[in-house]
Design an enzyme around this catalytic site. Structure first.
Site, PDB file in Angstrom:
ATOM      1  N   GLY A  27       1.125  -6.143  -2.632  1.00 39.61           N
ATOM      2  CA  GLY A  27       0.928  -4.920  -3.409  1.00 39.61           C
ATOM      3  C   GLY A  27      -0.103  -3.823  -2.519  1.00 39.61           C
ATOM      4  N   CYS A  28      -1.041  -4.479  -1.992  1.00 39.56           N
ATOM      5  CA  CYS A  28      -1.913  -3.453  -1.636  1.00 39.56           C
ATOM      6  C   CYS A  28      -1.514  -2.865  -0.097  1.00 39.56           C
ATOM      7  CB  CYS A  28      -3.370  -4.274  -1.102  1.00 39.56           C
ATOM      8  SG  CYS A  28      -3.954  -4.751  -2.993  1.00 39.56           S
ATOM      9  N   THR A  29      -0.740  -3.519   0.702  1.00 40.04           N
ATOM     10  CA  THR A  29      -0.129  -3.271   1.736  1.00 40.04           C
ATOM     11  C   THR A  29       1.115  -2.036   1.238  1.00 40.04           C
ATOM     12  OG1 THR A  29      -0.449  -5.334   2.898  1.00 40.04           O
ATOM     13  CG2 THR A  29       1.357  -3.699   3.691  1.00 40.04           C
ATOM     14  N   ALA A  85      -0.954   1.231   0.364  1.00 38.61           N
ATOM     15  CA  ALA A  85      -1.530   1.553   1.616  1.00 38.61           C
ATOM     16  C   ALA A  85      -0.518   2.381   2.454  1.00 38.61           C
ATOM     17  CB  ALA A  85      -2.149   0.860   2.415  1.00 38.61           C
ATOM     18  N   LYS A  91      -7.350  -5.832  -2.428  1.00 38.10           N
ATOM     19  CA  LYS A  91      -7.662  -6.778  -1.278  1.00 38.10           C
ATOM     20  C   LYS A  91      -6.470  -6.449  -0.307  1.00 38.10           C
ATOM     21  CE  LYS A  91      -9.022 -11.133   0.284  1.00 38.10           C
ATOM     22  NZ  LYS A  91     -10.001 -10.683   1.012  1.00 38.10           N
TER      23      LYS A  91
END
Length: 151
Positions: free
Chosen positions: A45-47, A50, A40
């Site tokens: 974690g996703c930031t 990315a 998401k």
């Protein structure tokens, strides 16, 4: 269904962050592709993941590869995420989870969290490496390592 080493990149069409149609296999026979699935936008974690791909994006480009990020977030959410963190690569929306199913990306934590998985395809569109780990820290470096081995 689950992609295995040597399988060809699926011929799926998804929407990019601007709402345009994007053919997932359009780089087949042109350049290697790294596709990573993540849970998401805007989560820690996703930031981190990315931004890890962003910080090494030139290394991927130097190896002739393209990076594609896929989650079930909307195109509008992707657009905001890309803008906020200056993310230079391709973001695709998989709201109906068709790509997740085609690649065989499984959910994590008893199905509560969409899985985090990275795929490295060679120039011919054949899967050469697959890495599944909810921890975001190793995806970028392992994808780069395997791309270098293809060169």
């Amino acid at each position: 269904m689950s992609l295995e080493i040597g399988d060809t990149i699926p011929a799926l069409q998804l929407k990019d962050k601007d709402g345009n149609d994007f053919q997932l296999d359009q780089f087949k026979n042109i350049k290697p592709v790294v596709i990573y699935f993540y849970p998401k936008n805007f989560t820690p974690g996703c930031t981190k993941e990315a931004c890890g791909f962003r910080d090494k994006y030139q290394d991927f480009k130097d190896l002739g590869a393209e990076v594609i990020a896929i989650s079930s977030d909307s195109e509008a959410s992707h657009s905001k995420f890309v803008e906020k963190y200056s993310l230079p690569f391709i973001f695709l929306s998989d709201e109906h989870k068709q790509a997740r199913k085609a690649f065989g990306v499984k959910s994590a934590l008893l199905g509560l969290i969409p899985g985090r998985e990275t795929f490295v395809f060679d120039k011919e569109g054949k899967l050469q490496f697959r890495y599944n780990n909810l921890n975001a820290s190793q995806h970028t470096s392992l994808a780069l390592k395997h791309l270098k081995e293809l060169s």
